[in-house]
Design a protein around this motif. Structure first.
Motif, PDB file in Angstrom:
ATOM      1  N   GLU A   1       0.625  -1.262   0.008  1.00  0.00           N
ATOM      2  CA  GLU A   1      -0.111   0.191   0.045  1.00  0.00           C
ATOM      3  C   GLU A   1       0.574   1.228   0.105  1.00  0.00           C
ATOM      4  OE1 GLU A   1      -3.069   0.136   3.035  1.00  0.00           O
ATOM      5  OE2 GLU A   1      -3.752  -1.892   2.305  1.00  0.00           O
ATOM      6  N   GLY A   2       2.175   1.061   0.088  1.00  0.00           N
ATOM      7  CA  GLY A   2       3.024   2.152   0.017  1.00  0.00           C
ATOM      8  C   GLY A   2       2.542   3.042   1.572  1.00  0.00           C
ATOM      9  N   ALA A   3       2.248   2.584   2.321  1.00  0.00           N
ATOM     10  CA  ALA A   3       1.752   3.193   3.481  1.00  0.00           C
ATOM     11  C   ALA A   3       2.335   2.870   4.994  1.00  0.00           C
ATOM     12  CB  ALA A   3       0.326   3.187   3.815  1.00  0.00           C
ATOM     13  N   VAL A   4       2.438   3.837   5.926  1.00  0.00           N
ATOM     14  CA  VAL A   4       2.662   3.292   7.340  1.00  0.00           C
ATOM     15  C   VAL A   4       1.848   3.517   8.260  1.00  0.00           C
ATOM     16  CG1 VAL A   4       4.489   3.880   9.218  1.00  0.00           C
ATOM     17  CG2 VAL A   4       5.260   3.466   6.909  1.00  0.00           C
ATOM     18  N   ARG A   5       1.468   2.748   9.233  1.00  0.00           N
ATOM     19  CA  ARG A   5       0.139   3.291  10.070  1.00  0.00           C
ATOM     20  C   ARG A   5       1.151   3.171  11.484  1.00  0.00           C
ATOM     21  NH1 ARG A   5      -2.847   0.747  13.919  1.00  0.00           N
ATOM     22  NH2 ARG A   5      -4.854   1.794  14.456  1.00  0.00           N
ATOM     23  N   LEU A   6       0.967   4.486  12.015  1.00  0.00           N
ATOM     24  CA  LEU A   6       1.588   4.637  13.398  1.00  0.00           C
ATOM     25  C   LEU A   6       0.448   4.920  14.431  1.00  0.00           C
ATOM     26  CD1 LEU A   6       4.098   7.246  12.284  1.00  0.00           C
ATOM     27  CD2 LEU A   6       4.692   5.084  12.504  1.00  0.00           C
ATOM     28  N   ALA A   7       0.605   4.445  15.643  1.00  0.00           N
ATOM     29  CA  ALA A   7      -0.337   4.572  16.717  1.00  0.00           C
ATOM     30  C   ALA A   7       0.620   4.752  17.999  1.00  0.00           C
ATOM     31  CB  ALA A   7      -1.217   3.267  16.937  1.00  0.00           C
ATOM     32  N   TRP A   8      -0.045   5.835  18.960  1.00  0.00           N
ATOM     33  CA  TRP A   8       0.885   5.914  20.265  1.00  0.00           C
ATOM     34  C   TRP A   8      -0.200   6.264  21.366  1.00  0.00           C
ATOM     35  CZ3 TRP A   8       0.481   8.947  15.558  1.00  0.00           C
ATOM     36  CH2 TRP A   8      -0.386   9.908  15.521  1.00  0.00           C
ATOM     37  N   SER A   9       0.431   6.048  22.358  1.00  0.00           N
ATOM     38  CA  SER A   9      -0.475   6.239  23.528  1.00  0.00           C
ATOM     39  C   SER A   9      -0.506   7.756  23.757  1.00  0.00           C
ATOM     40  CB  SER A   9       0.371   5.765  24.742  1.00  0.00           C
ATOM     41  OG  SER A   9       1.699   6.382  25.163  1.00  0.00           O
ATOM     42  N   PRO A  10      -1.662   8.273  24.291  1.00  0.00           N
ATOM     43  CA  PRO A  10      -1.758   9.476  24.716  1.00  0.00           C
ATOM     44  C   PRO A  10      -0.965  10.279  25.565  1.00  0.00           C
ATOM     45  CG  PRO A  10      -3.883   8.378  24.948  1.00  0.00           C
ATOM     46  CD  PRO A  10      -2.743   7.255  24.946  1.00  0.00           C
ATOM     47  N   ALA A  11      -0.488  11.611  25.207  1.00  0.00           N
ATOM     48  CA  ALA A  11       0.459  12.073  25.845  1.00  0.00           C
ATOM     49  C   ALA A  11      -0.411  12.839  27.277  1.00  0.00           C
ATOM     50  CB  ALA A  11       1.070  13.241  25.295  1.00  0.00           C
ATOM     51  N   GLU A  12       0.151  13.147  28.485  1.00  0.00           N
ATOM     52  CA  GLU A  12      -0.554  13.917  29.530  1.00  0.00           C
ATOM     53  C   GLU A  12      -0.928  15.246  29.050  1.00  0.00           C
ATOM     54  OE1 GLU A  12      -2.144  15.036  32.545  1.00  0.00           O
ATOM     55  OE2 GLU A  12      -1.575  13.137  32.608  1.00  0.00           O
ATOM     56  N   ARG A  13      -1.912  15.442  29.264  1.00  0.00           N
ATOM     57  CA  ARG A  13      -2.587  16.954  28.597  1.00  0.00           C
ATOM     58  C   ARG A  13      -2.093  18.062  29.596  1.00  0.00           C
ATOM     59  NH1 ARG A  13      -7.415  17.421  30.116  1.00  0.00           N
ATOM     60  NH2 ARG A  13      -7.934  19.255  28.487  1.00  0.00           N
ATOM     61  N   ASN A  14      -1.982  17.699  30.748  1.00  0.00           N
ATOM     62  CA  ASN A  14      -1.328  18.690  31.542  1.00  0.00           C
ATOM     63  C   ASN A  14      -2.113  20.247  31.557  1.00  0.00           C
ATOM     64  OD1 ASN A  14       0.260  19.548  33.799  1.00  0.00           O
ATOM     65  ND2 ASN A  14       2.111  19.875  32.533  1.00  0.00           N
ATOM     66  N   GLY A  15      -3.344  20.123  31.452  1.00  0.00           N
ATOM     67  CA  GLY A  15      -4.226  21.201  31.479  1.00  0.00           C
ATOM     68  C   GLY A  15      -4.964  21.566  30.281  1.00  0.00           C
ATOM     69  N   SER A  16      -4.346  21.278  29.157  1.00  0.00           N
ATOM     70  CA  SER A  16      -4.745  21.885  28.012  1.00  0.00           C
ATOM     71  C   SER A  16      -4.889  20.697  26.925  1.00  0.00           C
ATOM     72  CB  SER A  16      -3.721  22.882  27.478  1.00  0.00           C
ATOM     73  OG  SER A  16      -4.171  23.559  26.116  1.00  0.00           O
ATOM     74  N   GLU A  17      -6.122  21.135  25.764  1.00  0.00           N
ATOM     75  CA  GLU A  17      -6.249  20.027  25.058  1.00  0.00           C
ATOM     76  C   GLU A  17      -4.931  19.804  24.195  1.00  0.00           C
ATOM     77  OE1 GLU A  17      -8.760  18.291  24.479  1.00  0.00           O
ATOM     78  OE2 GLU A  17      -9.773  19.262  26.111  1.00  0.00           O
ATOM     79  N   VAL A  18      -4.662  18.660  23.593  1.00  0.00           N
ATOM     80  CA  VAL A  18      -3.595  18.169  22.937  1.00  0.00           C
ATOM     81  C   VAL A  18      -3.703  17.988  21.757  1.00  0.00           C
ATOM     82  CG1 VAL A  18      -1.561  16.477  22.883  1.00  0.00           C
ATOM     83  CG2 VAL A  18      -2.366  17.476  25.113  1.00  0.00           C
ATOM     84  N   THR A  19      -2.884  18.495  20.767  1.00  0.00           N
ATOM     85  CA  THR A  19      -2.779  17.732  19.229  1.00  0.00           C
ATOM     86  C   THR A  19      -1.313  17.380  19.328  1.00  0.00           C
ATOM     87  OG1 THR A  19      -1.909  20.015  18.475  1.00  0.00           O
ATOM     88  CG2 THR A  19      -4.317  19.585  18.343  1.00  0.00           C
ATOM     89  N   TYR A  20      -1.226  16.497  18.058  1.00  0.00           N
ATOM     90  CA  TYR A  20       0.085  15.828  17.721  1.00  0.00           C
ATOM     91  C   TYR A  20       0.487  16.163  16.502  1.00  0.00           C
ATOM     92  CZ  TYR A  20      -1.567  12.992  21.685  1.00  0.00           C
ATOM     93  OH  TYR A  20      -2.081  12.515  23.077  1.00  0.00           O
ATOM     94  N   GLU A  21       2.030  16.236  16.476  1.00  0.00           N
ATOM     95  CA  GLU A  21       2.501  16.259  15.109  1.00  0.00           C
ATOM     96  C   GLU A  21       3.321  15.147  14.784  1.00  0.00           C
ATOM     97  OE1 GLU A  21       4.834  20.090  15.118  1.00  0.00           O
ATOM     98  OE2 GLU A  21       3.015  21.216  14.965  1.00  0.00           O
ATOM     99  N   VAL A  22       3.212  14.465  13.829  1.00  0.00           N
ATOM    100  CA  VAL A  22       4.096  13.515  13.223  1.00  0.00           C
ATOM    101  C   VAL A  22       5.120  13.869  12.342  1.00  0.00           C
ATOM    102  CG1 VAL A  22       3.943  11.108  11.928  1.00  0.00           C
ATOM    103  CG2 VAL A  22       2.030  11.900  13.131  1.00  0.00           C
ATOM    104  N   ARG A  23       6.254  13.774  12.841  1.00  0.00           N
ATOM    105  CA  ARG A  23       7.517  14.361  12.233  1.00  0.00           C
ATOM    106  C   ARG A  23       8.450  13.482  11.437  1.00  0.00           C
ATOM    107  NH1 ARG A  23       9.499  18.981  16.397  1.00  0.00           N
ATOM    108  NH2 ARG A  23       7.360  20.142  16.396  1.00  0.00           N
ATOM    109  N   GLU A  24       8.913  13.735  10.190  1.00  0.00           N
ATOM    110  CA  GLU A  24      10.056  13.050   9.553  1.00  0.00           C
ATOM    111  C   GLU A  24      11.142  14.079   9.682  1.00  0.00           C
ATOM    112  OE1 GLU A  24      11.211  10.766   5.572  1.00  0.00           O
ATOM    113  OE2 GLU A  24       9.529  11.831   5.710  1.00  0.00           O
ATOM    114  N   GLY A  25      12.139  13.817  10.680  1.00  0.00           N
ATOM    115  CA  GLY A  25      13.085  14.895  10.637  1.00  0.00           C
ATOM    116  C   GLY A  25      12.632  16.149  11.344  1.00  0.00           C
ATOM    117  N   SER A  26      12.875  17.348  10.573  1.00  0.00           N
ATOM    118  CA  SER A  26      12.228  18.650  11.087  1.00  0.00           C
ATOM    119  C   SER A  26      10.888  18.790  10.175  1.00  0.00           C
ATOM    120  CB  SER A  26      13.161  19.677  10.746  1.00  0.00           C
ATOM    121  OG  SER A  26      13.508  19.814   9.339  1.00  0.00           O
TER     122      SER A  26
END
Length: 614
Positions: free
Chosen positions: A325-350
């Motif tokens: 499929e030319g694809a990679v599926r990533l899954a991760w455990s939720p990060a601690e919010r520490n008081g604010s809604e969290v979004t995630y960035e998936v990075r390749e290098g920078s």
């Protein structure tokens, strides 16, 4: 005074004398006019009157009689102070004059008079309290030995912005309104009784007092989260409240909404900022700020804020590469919010590939067989947390398309008719799937197919006996690359190529070409034998041209092995000798043979005349 004159009987002027007789006619004085009230004093009234006609005997005294009560007062002159009266009793007075003859009649009654005492000043003035634009005082009742107190006169200094500076309350208290908050005022008081124009003395001025209202609400209350990695701190600031007449002694900050709620004061109390360090991250707090002065606590103004710290570090739990499929599926455990809604960035290098609020993502359109390194970073309003550990994934795609397909004849029968071919192609990319197997298929119209598989890129000696017609036959080679990933067979796109093969040759040169001239018929005939080889596909025709005297004069074609042309047709010229050439080629579907030629001479020169005498 009586004057008289006496004259004798001669009646002459110089015999006349004058005499004088003084007579004193006396009676009691005339009735005086009504006395005039001059002054009302403590138990005393001062009266005056006009002396009446004494009637011949000097007035020796006057008698004033008070009514009611009938008290009398003997006076030597026309002004007399009548004392011993009762204060706050209304009296009228009459007067009688006395001379040596006796007492006159009593005069008409005077106007009413009320003896009275000036009241004492109030013993003290007490400050009662203040309000919004108002001040109040009270004092004990003034002591009076005369008439009762009618009212008090109260004078305030300085004058109010509006309204009178003097009030006349009837009771021993006063409230001035319409005053300017924050301005110091003093008052003095005096008492009035029935002696309207004779009030008591003024009291000393009071000490200064200031009206005031509760402070206004602070303005521009701002609650600001302090940007720290751990959060938990909110700074509250505000602009000073309007004091409304009295200095602000403290501010109160009421905190609600979460742990640490309560009422606080800044340090110092008049500071216009407050630091709240006990906030629970992610909880919205309300801060109500009010000011306090001597009038009390004013209205509050409020602001809200919440704190938050940097999010925690996510952990990548799944790295999956679906086959092909030319694809990679990533899954991760939720990060601690520490008081604010969290979004995630998936990075390749920078490079940020994806921003999501989910905890999984599928990355597509990746190059098969390439290693990709990924990290996941959580972000909230406080900023970025620590990135996850890196993971490496190698996606796969279907194999690529084979290219450069070739069909090359390698074995031949008669007349180069192909009987076997070699197959080849350029390698296809494996798409990360490892070893590539090629599935190939060779076919022609009415023949085949021949099929097979190989891990190489060549297939030698594939038989095609009787496949190829002399007129040409199209052979089709189709190649499909195949890989196997995780037990799943992946097929690339099929590449196909058409190659046309044919066989046979052009015929050989015609044989034994000859020319024969028939002058009688004025014609030339060319003959020849068929070529020794027709190329395997026969001779379809012969093409020829005539040349006369090196000039091409006529061309044509024939399927026969001879052709005749008249002199005129090939432009043989009379009256001369003509060199005639014939050029011929055999022709089939594969081409033309080489040329064969024949020459002849056609002499049409004139016959010479016989010699004379012959």
């Amino acid at each position: 005074m009586v004057r008289y004159r006496v004259r004798d009987g001669i009646d002459e002027a110089d015999r006349e004398v004058e005499g004088r007789i003084s007579l004193n006619v006396r009676g009691v004085p005339d009735t005086p006019a009504a006395p005039r009230v001059g002054e009302e004093r403590d138990k005393t009234v001062v009266l005056s009157w006009t002396a009446p006609n004494s009637r011949g005997a000097s007035i020796t005294s006057y008698r004033l009689t008070a009514s009611p009560g009938g008290l009398t007062k003997t006076c030597a002159s026309t002004t007399c102070t009548f004392d011993g009266l009762t204060n706050d009793v209304t009296y009228t007075f009459s007067v009688a004059a006395q001379n040596a003859v006796g007492w006159s009649q009593e005069s008409p009654a005077s106007a009413q008079a009320r003896p009275d005492a000036v009241p004492e000043a109030p013993a003290r003035v007490d400050f009662v309290g203040f309000g919004d634009g108002e001040l109040s005082w009270s004092w004990p009742d003034s002591v009076t030995n005369g008439s009762k107190i009618v009212n008090y006169e109260v004078q305030i200094t300085p004058s109010p912005p509006s309204g009178s500076a003097v009030l006349t309350p009837t009771s021993p208290k006063v409230t001035f309104t319409g005053l300017a908050n924050g301005t110091s005022y003093s008052i003095r008081v005096r008492a009035h009784n029935a002696l309207r124009d004779k009030p008591s003395p003024w009291t000393p001025s009071t000490g200064p007092q200031t009206p005031a209202a509760k402070p206004g609400a602070p303005s521009d209350v701002v609650a600001t989260r302090v940007a720290t990695d751990t959060g938990g701190q909110i700074n509250v600031t505000w602009d000073a409240a309007a004091p409304n007449g009295d200095r602000i002694t403290t501010y109160r900050v009421r905190v609600s909404g979460g742990p640490g709620a309560g009422t606080y004061s800044p340090d110092p109390g008049t500071s216009t900022s407050f630091v709240f360090k006990d906030a629970l991250n992610g909880t919205r707090y309300t801060f109500e700020v009010s000011a306090v002065n001597k009038a009390g606590e004013g209205p509050a103004a409020s602001a809200t804020a919440l704190t938050y710290g940097l999010p925690g570090k996510p952990t990548i739990t799944t790295t999956d590469t679906p086959p092909g499929e030319g694809a990679v599926r990533l899954a991760w455990s939720p990060a601690e919010r520490n008081g604010s809604e969290v979004t995630y960035e998936v990075r390749e290098g920078s490079t940020v590939l994806v921003t999501t609020s989910d905890t999984s993502v599928t990355l597509r359109n990746l190059a098969g067989g390439t290693d990709y390194t990924y990290r996941v970073v959580a972000r909230n309003d406080a900023g970025y947390g620590a990135p996850s550990e890196s993971v490496v994934a190698r996606p796969t795609t279907r194999p690529g398309r084979a290219s450069g397909l070739k069909i090359v004849p390698t074995s031949f029968g008669d007349f180069a008719r192909p009987t076997a071919v070699d197959l080849s192609w350029d390698p296809a990319s494996d798409g990360g799937g490892g070893t590539v197997t090629y599935s190939w298929r060779l076919s022609a119209r009415g023949h085949g197919p021949v099929e097979g598989t190989t891990t190489g890129t060549t297939v030698p000696g594939v038989p095609i006996v009787d496949w190829v017609e002399f007129s040409g036959t199209e052979l089709t080679l189709a190649v499909t690359a195949v890989t196997t990933v995780k037990g799943v067979q992946l097929l690339g796109d099929t590449e196909a190529d058409l190659t046309e093969l044919e066989w046979g040759a052009a015929p050989s040169v015609p044989r034994t070409v000859a020319l024969s001239v028939d002058p009688a018929r004025a014609q030339v005939t060319a003959t020849w034998d068929p070529p020794s080889s027709d190329g395997g596909v026969g001779v379809s025709r012969y093409v020829f041209c005539w040349r006369v005297n090196d000039v091409e004069t006529h061309c044509g074609q024939t399927s026969n092995t001879s052709v005749t042309r008249s002199f005129r047709t090939i432009d043989v010229q009379d009256g001369r000798s003509n060199a005639v050439s014939f050029i011929i080629r055999a022709q089939n579907s594969k081409g033309d043979s080489d040329a064969a030629t024949a020459q002849a001479t056609v002499d049409l020169s004139p016959t010479p005349n016989p010699a004379p005498g012959g």
